[in-house]
Design a protein around this motif. Structure first.
Motif, PDB file in Angstrom:
ATOM      1  N   PRO A 178       0.937  -1.592   0.464  1.00 49.77           N
ATOM      2  CA  PRO A 178       0.128  -0.267   0.171  1.00 49.77           C
ATOM      3  C   PRO A 178       1.034   1.200   0.701  1.00 49.77           C
ATOM      4  O   PRO A 178       2.185   1.312   0.390  1.00 49.77           O
ATOM      5  N   HIS A 179       0.013   2.251  -0.394  1.00 48.61           N
ATOM      6  CA  HIS A 179       1.494   3.858  -0.525  1.00 48.61           C
ATOM      7  C   HIS A 179       1.215   4.238   0.911  1.00 48.61           C
ATOM      8  O   HIS A 179       0.527   4.288   1.708  1.00 48.61           O
ATOM      9  N   SER A 180       2.416   4.551   1.370  1.00 44.06           N
ATOM     10  CA  SER A 180       3.580   4.443   2.088  1.00 44.06           C
ATOM     11  C   SER A 180       3.244   6.087   3.034  1.00 44.06           C
ATOM     12  O   SER A 180       3.973   6.941   3.889  1.00 44.06           O
ATOM     13  N   LEU A 236       1.772  10.155   0.752  1.00 40.03           N
ATOM     14  CA  LEU A 236       0.691  11.265  -0.326  1.00 40.03           C
ATOM     15  C   LEU A 236       2.147  11.433  -1.863  1.00 40.03           C
ATOM     16  O   LEU A 236       3.316  12.139  -1.110  1.00 40.03           O
ATOM     17  N   ASP A 237       1.300  11.589  -1.733  1.00 37.60           N
ATOM     18  CA  ASP A 237       1.482  12.239  -3.503  1.00 37.60           C
ATOM     19  C   ASP A 237       1.483  13.841  -3.837  1.00 37.60           C
ATOM     20  O   ASP A 237       0.261  13.966  -3.804  1.00 37.60           O
ATOM     21  N   ILE A 238       2.535  14.535  -4.117  1.00 37.29           N
ATOM     22  CA  ILE A 238       1.700  16.484  -4.991  1.00 37.29           C
ATOM     23  C   ILE A 238       2.667  15.964  -6.350  1.00 37.29           C
ATOM     24  O   ILE A 238       3.646  16.402  -6.115  1.00 37.29           O
ATOM     25  N   PRO A 278       6.031  13.059 -12.864  1.00 39.23           N
ATOM     26  CA  PRO A 278       6.862  14.371 -11.651  1.00 39.23           C
ATOM     27  C   PRO A 278       5.921  14.700 -10.839  1.00 39.23           C
ATOM     28  O   PRO A 278       4.767  14.584 -10.512  1.00 39.23           O
ATOM     29  N   HIS A 279       6.378  14.243  -9.529  1.00 39.69           N
ATOM     30  CA  HIS A 279       5.701  14.246  -8.209  1.00 39.69           C
ATOM     31  C   HIS A 279       6.963  14.803  -6.831  1.00 39.69           C
ATOM     32  O   HIS A 279       7.601  13.829  -7.101  1.00 39.69           O
ATOM     33  N   LEU A 280       6.489  15.176  -5.756  1.00 37.67           N
ATOM     34  CA  LEU A 280       7.374  14.785  -4.661  1.00 37.67           C
ATOM     35  C   LEU A 280       6.115  13.983  -3.810  1.00 37.67           C
ATOM     36  O   LEU A 280       4.781  13.787  -3.947  1.00 37.67           O
ATOM     37  N   HIS A 281       7.006  12.031  -3.442  1.00 39.94           N
ATOM     38  CA  HIS A 281       6.063  11.649  -2.293  1.00 39.94           C
ATOM     39  C   HIS A 281       6.181  12.023  -1.530  1.00 39.94           C
ATOM     40  O   HIS A 281       8.022  12.316  -0.830  1.00 39.94           O
ATOM     41  N   TRP A 282       5.568  12.601  -0.562  1.00 37.07           N
ATOM     42  CA  TRP A 282       6.291  12.910   1.214  1.00 37.07           C
ATOM     43  C   TRP A 282       5.972  11.803   2.188  1.00 37.07           C
ATOM     44  O   TRP A 282       3.980  10.859   2.103  1.00 37.07           O
TER      45      TRP A 282
HETATM   46 ZN    ZN Z   1       4.383   8.197  -4.303  1.00 37.58          ZN
END
Ligand code: ZN
Length: 268
Positions: free
Chosen positions: A169-171, A173-175, A248-252
């Protein structure tokens, strides 16, 4: 218990806005992948879950345990140990959405042995950081700001299928944001890890104290070095699309007591 306590505080200090009273603590959300903010009774100075230390913060002289609830936690009662009596909390049901992604580079769906070995080394390195517990320089929980601008995709905890195959599961959040946009430290801390990782791409990890760790992935550029102190708002790197991404995105990501929790709970 939480509501009861808040009522007492509000009755005693009804002229002070609520935001000031609970400005720093994360939101209390007792679900898998959420956070329990638990007021501690007198004499409790240590809290642990399955042998791991849990963060303790003070707010208006009242100590709280700030506990990260594992994504794998079952609905029902969960027990924390303390130096006095155990604390029981209720985990409420919550349903995360599913997400189906298509990744062109098949290595990111079914890595070969060499890539799996690399991933195992990197996972251990990151796990060592997540499971560390440093002394905090603060007593009141640090205030968090957004690490970059852009619309949050509400993607934490999603069950993910890459090219139809179920993966973890996604750990975080993506921006989504353009390549080169600045990424800043959401709070003061120590840079405890930087590197180019197989899935996460160019990555920075920051220790904010007492097992509170943030991670920033898929960067196009890293501006900091391991061992460096960073202050809130300082640039740590630039948005990119390195590692396993579809754009392109930031995974935070945010971790508490070695448990990945929803970063949105740290923002007001
Ligand atoms: Zn992510």
């Amino acid at each position: 218990m939480m509501m009861y306590f808040k009522k007492i505080i509000l009755a005693a200090t009804c002229m002070i806005p609520i935001q000031l009273l609970f400005a720093q603590l994360p939101q209390d959300s007792r679900r898998a992948g959420g956070i329990a903010v638990i007021p501690l009774s007198t004499g409790i100075t240590q809290v642990s879950y399955e042998g791991k230390a849990v963060l303790i913060s003070k707010e208006n002289e009242q100590p709280y345990a700030v506990f990260g609830i594992p994504l794998s936690a079952q609905v029902g009662t969960l027990t924390l140990n303390t130096n006095k009596n155990p604390i029981q909390i209720e985990i409420k049901p919550y349903r995360y959405a599913e997400q189906r992604l298509n990744v062109k580079n098949k290595d990111y769906v079914n890595p070969n042995q060499e890539q799996l070995d690399r991933y195992a080394r990197e996972a251990k390195e990151q796990n060592d950081i997540y499971s560390s517990f440093s002394q905090s320089s603060w007593t009141q929980f640090p205030n968090f700001i957004r690490p970059t601008s852009g619309k949050f995709s509400n993607s934490f905890g999603r069950k993910r299928f890459f090219n139809g195959e179920e993966r973890a599961p996604h750990s975080g959040l993506d921006i989504p944001a353009p390549i080169g946009q600045k990424v800043v430290a959401p709070a003061d801390g120590l840079v405890v890890g930087t590197g180019n990782y197989f899935f996460n791409g160019n990555t920075v990890l920051i220790d904010h104290g007492q097992g509170l760790i943030s991670i920033f992935c898929h960067l196009s550029k890293i501006n900091v070095e391991k061992g460096q102190h960073i202050t809130q708002g300082e640039v740590l790197g630039l948005v990119g699309k390195t590692g396993r991404v579809t754009g392109p995105h930031l995974h935070w990501g945010m971790s508490l007591n070695n448990v990945r929790v929803d970063p949105q709970l740290f923002l007001k």
